[in-house]
Design a protein around this motif. Structure first.
Motif, PDB file in Angstrom:
ATOM      1  N   SER A 157       0.851  -1.251   0.094  1.00 57.17           N
ATOM      2  CA  SER A 157       0.043   0.126  -0.120  1.00 57.17           C
ATOM      3  C   SER A 157       0.864   1.204  -0.114  1.00 57.17           C
ATOM      4  O   SER A 157       0.524   2.222  -0.855  1.00 57.17           O
ATOM      5  CB  SER A 157      -0.930  -0.091   1.006  1.00 57.17           C
ATOM      6  OG  SER A 157      -1.768  -1.184   1.274  1.00 57.17           O
ATOM      7  N   ILE A 158       1.859   1.414   0.839  1.00 61.70           N
ATOM      8  CA  ILE A 158       2.701   2.620   1.046  1.00 61.70           C
ATOM      9  C   ILE A 158       3.463   2.609  -0.308  1.00 61.70           C
ATOM     10  O   ILE A 158       3.555   3.716  -0.754  1.00 61.70           O
ATOM     11  CB  ILE A 158       3.568   2.342   2.210  1.00 61.70           C
ATOM     12  CG1 ILE A 158       2.551   2.367   3.709  1.00 61.70           C
ATOM     13  CG2 ILE A 158       4.466   3.557   2.311  1.00 61.70           C
ATOM     14  CD1 ILE A 158       3.422   2.241   5.111  1.00 61.70           C
ATOM     15  N   TYR A 209      -5.047   0.844  -2.844  1.00 58.99           N
ATOM     16  CA  TYR A 209      -5.289   0.784  -1.499  1.00 58.99           C
ATOM     17  C   TYR A 209      -6.631   0.550  -0.669  1.00 58.99           C
ATOM     18  O   TYR A 209      -7.040  -0.104  -0.028  1.00 58.99           O
ATOM     19  CB  TYR A 209      -5.034   2.306  -0.888  1.00 58.99           C
ATOM     20  CG  TYR A 209      -5.130   2.358   0.544  1.00 58.99           C
ATOM     21  CD1 TYR A 209      -3.734   2.515   1.384  1.00 58.99           C
ATOM     22  CD2 TYR A 209      -6.177   2.581   1.419  1.00 58.99           C
ATOM     23  CE1 TYR A 209      -3.874   2.491   2.667  1.00 58.99           C
ATOM     24  CE2 TYR A 209      -6.409   2.744   2.575  1.00 58.99           C
ATOM     25  CZ  TYR A 209      -5.108   2.768   3.410  1.00 58.99           C
ATOM     26  OH  TYR A 209      -5.209   2.802   4.677  1.00 58.99           O
ATOM     27  N   VAL A 210      -7.856   0.857  -1.696  1.00 56.97           N
ATOM     28  CA  VAL A 210      -9.156   0.837  -1.412  1.00 56.97           C
ATOM     29  C   VAL A 210      -9.355  -0.767  -1.476  1.00 56.97           C
ATOM     30  O   VAL A 210     -10.111  -1.403  -0.922  1.00 56.97           O
ATOM     31  CB  VAL A 210     -10.053   1.461  -2.243  1.00 56.97           C
ATOM     32  CG1 VAL A 210     -11.481   1.039  -1.959  1.00 56.97           C
ATOM     33  CG2 VAL A 210      -9.945   3.111  -1.811  1.00 56.97           C
ATOM     34  N   LEU A 243      -2.045   7.773   8.773  1.00 58.10           N
ATOM     35  CA  LEU A 243      -0.694   7.447   8.968  1.00 58.10           C
ATOM     36  C   LEU A 243       0.051   6.934   7.636  1.00 58.10           C
ATOM     37  O   LEU A 243       0.919   7.043   7.252  1.00 58.10           O
ATOM     38  CB  LEU A 243      -0.610   6.158   9.934  1.00 58.10           C
ATOM     39  CG  LEU A 243       0.566   5.734  10.277  1.00 58.10           C
ATOM     40  CD1 LEU A 243       1.781   6.803  10.865  1.00 58.10           C
ATOM     41  CD2 LEU A 243       0.677   4.614  11.556  1.00 58.10           C
ATOM     42  N   MET A 244      -0.687   5.986   6.894  1.00 62.39           N
ATOM     43  CA  MET A 244      -0.350   5.543   5.812  1.00 62.39           C
ATOM     44  C   MET A 244       0.004   6.597   4.777  1.00 62.39           C
ATOM     45  O   MET A 244       1.201   6.666   3.994  1.00 62.39           O
ATOM     46  CB  MET A 244      -1.420   4.335   5.202  1.00 62.39           C
ATOM     47  CG  MET A 244      -1.612   3.210   5.779  1.00 62.39           C
ATOM     48  SD  MET A 244      -0.419   2.089   5.130  1.00 62.39           S
ATOM     49  CE  MET A 244      -1.228   0.404   5.624  1.00 62.39           C
ATOM     50  N   GLY A 279      -1.032  -4.086  -6.642  1.00 62.11           N
ATOM     51  CA  GLY A 279      -2.308  -4.174  -6.155  1.00 62.11           C
ATOM     52  C   GLY A 279      -2.853  -5.455  -6.389  1.00 62.11           C
ATOM     53  O   GLY A 279      -3.277  -6.145  -5.460  1.00 62.11           O
ATOM     54  N   LEU A 280      -2.583  -6.167  -7.605  1.00 60.73           N
ATOM     55  CA  LEU A 280      -3.110  -7.293  -8.029  1.00 60.73           C
ATOM     56  C   LEU A 280      -2.307  -8.540  -7.036  1.00 60.73           C
ATOM     57  O   LEU A 280      -2.918  -9.524  -6.344  1.00 60.73           O
ATOM     58  CB  LEU A 280      -2.653  -7.901  -9.317  1.00 60.73           C
ATOM     59  CG  LEU A 280      -3.535  -8.980  -9.958  1.00 60.73           C
ATOM     60  CD1 LEU A 280      -5.001  -8.749  -9.830  1.00 60.73           C
ATOM     61  CD2 LEU A 280      -3.100  -9.271 -11.293  1.00 60.73           C
TER      62      LEU A 280
END
Length: 804
Positions: A23-24, A301-302, A339-340, A696-697
């Protein structure tokens, strides 16, 4: 309370290291690229806005009658216009004029060292009253008070004089000594006035003849800027300029207009320009792509947040049982997103600092991360805040608004299956990726197509050397003729000397600075039988000697080339097909009177500038040019030797003049540099999009395999093969990628087809481009998901069944 939210968020981040890193990382990569692109966009949109009263400053542009069909405008106006406007138009507050030198026309000599300056500008007495410069040494008043003065930027002064104080130093230009009167700070990156050497315009008006030539209304020669008392009076001033043209009966074919200074940078249809321009569509495209890339990372992220919904069932259920209300859960989840995003933002700032030099080299600008700049902070904070809203609101509302029983059933706040939303986001994300991959393929094919159109000659063996400009004082027409004859004799002797060199194959003299970028059009000066007196077409003039054809190898539609054995050919003409069409010449074309001679040949249309531009009329004459360039074809593999021999012979002919040369390969690269950069940018952007999509995948696939750990173990115990398990885990994702390809293909066709409409000569879109993009996307997705699936399939089933 806030400290508690952040502490729990940090613990969750550490607990899910892989998902947090994905994510980050994806957010940081997207944020870095987006901020750099938006930094460029911000700079382009703020061009010249820092000048005082910029909204009231306008450049007077003019359109020739012959250029209206091509919608081309000129930056120059007749020199007397400035003083006439100041006297006769009450709406005008201030007028100033500027003239730019010819390319490589002026060289600077300090002691015995020559410095090449591609362009210098001459400014009048009002220049510094209209435009702001930060003076470091000397003064602009002293600069304007003496006609033979120089104003230098700091970087130019350092290049010429090192670290010594440059003010008061002498520089020789031609046979005149100039004195450096002022040093100013370098021009900001968002300024149209990127000139390092300024000279008072009065230095060009020292003799009666110079003043007489400058004060003619016949030709547009200077760039005229005007500051109005009220910008709403633009139409009145434009009408006033038209009246001045009509009253002086010399610029009747000019249609004036006023271009606002902040719009100068985004006006791209000038024929010849002294300023840096870009198209507004390019700026909008960059901004859109920056937003798309950032949104793609936010979708990642979502997606991960939705995928982790089931894994957080116990946590949210326990919190609600012990009394946590919806707002507390919402704030907790928002704290995690904050925070992310802050960690991603900090990493992005570091990456920006690392990649800024490469970004500057790519854009040709000199950006810096000036943390004292309020404009930079607004850009970075606004981008970060937009990203925070995208990644936080929906997941926080989703997870905080449902009860534990709904979570166990896999239902979200909108009674939609979480997996349905997740799949939809994956399809959207990969659709964008497929569109970008198709875009890269189309741009590559178009750029390759353009580069292969100049293929009648071998670019790697062609060298252009400019004949130095010689400035001399004359008092009669006879002196001009005598000088021209002497120069012609020297040039012909130089050509014969060049032909004796073993490394040189062919030599031709021409009036062209470049044969691949010669878009200078002119109008008038041509006549033929039955021409309408009011028809003054625009055309490109080639003044060449008969040997030019042996290098360029034009293809003849009819007729022949010039024969050096026929004196009459000096008055004859060769046209291209476009000239025959646009001049309205009817068959038989050969033998028709054209100026003093006749048309002896028609050549097939050829590219004399960028392939984007339509091919216009070309008029080729064999009147021996007394200036311009030598076009030299070298022997294969002997380009360096030919260059050295050529420079030696030129030095013998022009011992006190600097020489300018270029290889056609370099000219070609310069001509298509922007297109090459567009291709590189598209490839880089598509690569980043693929990387983010794959991250993401990978995250979704990892969560999916974690949630199906026991299922995988049971299947293996019952005899399922590794291949079948990999196929089972990958099938759903590949189906989504296939759906993305189906959705993206028509959108990509529409977008690329619209982009190709800007090219006069272009490729045709083919089905294989879309198929190749789809295949590449499937392979990349298969590798991403397949590796994670293989890892899960190869795991020990005993451990899988023990997993809780």
């Amino acid at each position: 309370m806030l400290r508690n939210y952040l502490l729990i968020a940090w613990r969750n981040l550490r607990h899910q290291r892989l998902h947090s890193a994905v994510s980050i990382g994806s957010l940081a990569i997207a944020l870095t690229a987006s901020l750099l692109m938006l930094l460029w966009v911000q700079n382009e949109l703020r061009f010249d806005t820092d000048q005082p009263a910029s909204k009231r400053i306008f450049l007077i542009t003019n359109q020739h009658q012959s250029n209206k069909a091509r919608d081309v405008i000129g930056e120059n106006s007749p020199y007397p216009l400035a003083s006439a406007m100041a006297r006769q138009l009450p709406q005008v507050e201030l007028v100033t004029s500027m003239a730019r030198s010819q390319k490589n026309d002026v060289s600077l000599r300090i002691n015995d060292t020559y410095f090449t300056e591609e362009y210098m500008v001459y400014v009048d007495q009002n220049w510094f009253s209209m435009f702001h410069y930060d003076v470091v040494q000397g003064s602009t008043q002293s600069f304007l008070a003496h006609p033979f003065s120089l104003l230098l930027t700091q970087s130019k002064a350092k290049k010429l004089f090192g670290n010594a104080n440059a003010a008061g130093k002498h520089v020789r230009i031609d046979s005149t000594d100039y004195v450096v009167r002022a040093i100013v700070k370098d021009n900001p990156v968002n300024s149209s006035f990127q000139f390092d050497v300024l000279i008072p315009l009065s230095s060009r008006l020292q003799t009666a003849r110079q003043r007489e030539e400058a004060n003619t209304w016949l030709y547009p020669t200077h760039k005229t800027f005007v500051r109005l008392r009220d910008p709403a009076e633009v139409s009145d001033v434009t009408a006033g300029i038209a009246r001045l043209y009509k009253a002086n009966r010399s610029a009747n074919d000019l249609t004036p207009a006023l271009l606002a200074l902040p719009s100068l940078h985004v006006q791209a249809n000038f024929d010849i320009t002294a300023f840096d321009h870009t198209q507004r569509s390019v700026i909008d495209t960059f901004a859109l792509l920056a937003v798309v890339l950032l949104v793609a990372a936010c979708v990642n992220y979502v997606n991960l947040a939705i995928a982790k919904t089931g894994m957080r069932t116990k946590e949210i259920g326990v919190r609600k049982i012990i009394g946590a209300n919806r707002s507390q859960l919402f704030y907790q989840l928002m704290a995690e997103s904050v925070l992310m995003s802050l960690l991603a933002f900090g990493l992005a700032v570091l990456l920006m600092q690392v990649f800024l030099p490469e970004f500057n080299a790519f854009t040709g600008k000199q950006f810096s991360l000036d943390l004292t700049s309020w404009a930079l902070w607004k850009l970075m904070f606004g981008t970060w805040f937009g990203m925070l809203l995208l990644i936080s609101l929906y997941p926080a509302l989703l997870l905080s608004s449902v009860n534990p029983l709904s979570l166990f059933r896999g239902k979200g706040a909108l009674q939609l299956s979480n997996t349905t939303i997740q799949k939809g986001l994956i399809v959207v994300q990969f659709s964008v990726t497929v569109i970008l991959v198709i875009g890269v393929i189309v741009v590559y094919r178009q750029v390759s197509f353009m580069q292969h159109q100049h293929n009648a000659y071998n670019r790697s063996q062609l060298l252009t050397v400019q004949v130095p400009q010689e400035h001399y004082a004359v008092t009669s027409f006879e002196q001009v003729v005598a000088h021209q004859e002497r120069l012609l004799t020297r040039l012909e002797a130089l050509k014969q000397a060049l032909l004796t060199q073993t490394s040189i194959n062919q030599v031709a003299r021409t009036n062209l600075e470049s044969v691949v970028d010669h878009g200078n059009t002119t109008s008038g000066g041509v006549d033929w039988d039955n021409r309408d007196p009011d028809f003054q077409p625009g055309y490109v003039h080639y003044g060449v000697d008969p040997d030019f054809q042996s290098i360029m190898k034009f293809t003849f539609v009819q007729g022949r080339w010039f024969d050096k054995r026929l004196p009459s050919d000096k008055d004859n003409t060769v046209l291209n097909e476009a000239a025959v069409r646009q001049f309205g010449l009817t068959p038989p074309v050969l033998g028709k009177r054209f100026n003093k001679g006749v048309i002896i040949g028609v050549v097939k249309d050829f590219f004399y500038q960028k392939v984007q531009e339509p091919i216009g009329p070309v008029v080729i004459t064999a009147n021996s040019p007394n200036s311009g360039s030598f076009l030299i074809e070298t022997q294969p593999g002997q380009a360096v030797s030919a260059l050295n021999q050529t420079l030696d012979l030129f030095k013998q002919t022009f011992p006190n003049a600097p020489l300018f040369y270029s290889f056609m390969d370099d000219e070609f690269d310069t001509l298509y540099r922007r297109d090459q950069k567009s291709l590189q940018f598209m490839a880089l952007f598509a690569g980043l999009s693929i990387l983010i999509s794959c991250l993401g995948l990978l995250g979704i696939a990892t969560l999916s395999t974690e949630q199906r750990t026991k299922e995988i173990g049971i299947r293996k115990v019952l005899g399922a093969s590794v291949v079948s398990i990999i196929a089972l885990l990958s099938k759903g994702f590949l189906t989504l990628v296939g759906l993305a390809i189906v959705i993206a293909s028509p959108i990509a066709w529409y977008v690329t087809n619209r982009w190709l409409q800007d090219f006069a000569h272009k490729i045709d879109l083919a089905w294989w481009m879309f198929a190749l993009a789809g295949l590449l996307t499937v392979i990349i997705a298969l590798l991403t998901v397949g590796l994670q699936s293989a890892k899960a399939a190869l795991a020990n089933p005993v451990r899988s069944l023990r997993t809780e």
